[in-house]
Design a protein around this motif. Structure first.
Motif: not given
Length: 327
Positions: A1-11, A30-39
């Motif tokens: 099974m293909k491993k999902p990309k990380s949000v960082t990779s998507e950005l 973008l929604r996944r990134a904006l849901a993070s708590r990283s400035s």
């Protein structure tokens, strides 16, 4: 099974694109990134939302802003995420008036005293600009608060924002602020600039009143504002002030302001000083050097130099106008 990309990779993939055929492709990452708590993650995602005009993530941007304005403020102490969100919302033509108002009222870590550093100053500035753009009905009320902000840069932004409103009430506020003579010359300059943009004909005589100030910085701030106004009525005010000065430094600075007017009567006045060959000829020559690329002004100045028959003035002319002296 293909491993999902990380949000960082998507950005990173989105950042590598110069354009996006379908903005829907960016919504999920973008929604996944904006849901993070990283400035830093929020800043990147907000920038991309603006670049690709992804309006679908407006609610996510506002949620991220709320988080960092509230309990997450400590993890965005430079306000970089909140600033990026505001810029993105502006690019998306959002009417996030309440968000901009709250940003204008934010201080970090607390409201500073005069001269203290404030990490949220830039946030208040970008929010004031954004609110001016959307034309909030209560804009003047909030800008009054920023005119008294402890950070000079915020007071400058508030004055310029008032100038862009086109409101008569803004003129009155700016006059009051100018008359209070802010400790920062940049704030007074911004008040003058804003007044000139609102109603130049009325602003010129008002600014002219500051030409009699005892404080040299205040006087020269007014003089330069009048020069940059290029208004016909400014020349008489500036020449009258010039005639009152007793120091060569003040007289020289005022001639620079007169040169900024750029219209024929101002140039004629400066050339007449060169023609006279007296103490102010050198200062007038320095002011006229701004027009070195204008062949007509250059010729008039050169003829005036010829009439003085002053070798020192001739050498100064050649140096300031970047010409090769004759052997």
């Amino acid at each position: 099974m293909k491993k999902p990309k990380s949000v960082t990779s998507e950005l990173q993939e989105l950042e590598s694109l110069s354009s996006l055929a379908d903005s829907q492709d960016a919504v999920g990452p973008l929604r996944r990134a904006l849901a993070s708590r990283s400035s830093s993650m929020i800043s990147r995602a907000a920038s991309l939302a603006a670049r690709f005009h992804v309006r679908e993530v407006e609610p996510d941007l506002q949620t991220a802003f709320d988080h960092f304005l509230g309990k997450g403020a400590g993890s965005d102490n430079l306000c970089s995420a909140k600033i990026a969100v505001v810029k993105a919302l502006r690019a998306l033509n959002s009417e996030g008036k309440d968000l901009y108002v709250r940003g204008m009222q934010h201080y970090w870590p607390a409201r500073p005293r005069q001269g203290q550093r404030d990490q949220a100053a830039t946030l208040r500035i970008v929010c004031a600009d954004a609110l001016t753009e959307v034309g909030h009905l209560e804009l003047l009320t909030y800008l009054i608060d920023l005119l008294a902000d402890p950070t000079p840069g915020v007071r400058v932004a508030a004055a310029l924002a008032l100038g862009s409103t086109g409101e008569r009430e803004a003129t009155l506020l700016l006059r009051l602020k100018a008359l209070s003579v802010d400790e920062s010359p940049e704030v007074l300059e911004a008040c003058f600039t804003a007044l000139l943009s609102l109603e130049a004909a009325a602003a010129v005589p008002f600014i002219g009143r500051f030409l009699v100030a005892e404080d040299e910085k205040v006087k020269m701030t007014a003089a330069l504002a009048l020069g940059q106004s290029e208004h016909q009525d400014a020349l008489d005010l500036l020449t009258a002030c010039w005639n009152r000065q007793t120091t060569q430094d003040s007289r020289s600075d005022l001639l620079v302001a007169i040169a900024l007017l750029r219209y024929p009567r101002a140039i004629e006045f400066l050339v007449s000083l060169v023609d006279g060959g007296e103490d102010d000829a050198e200062n007038a020559l320095r002011a006229l050097a701004t027009f070195r690329a204008d062949p007509q002004v250059l010729r008039r100045v050169e003829l005036a130099i010829d009439r003085t028959n002053d070798p020192l003035l001739r050498r100064s002319f050649e140096a300031k106008f970047r010409r090769t002296p004759l052997a």
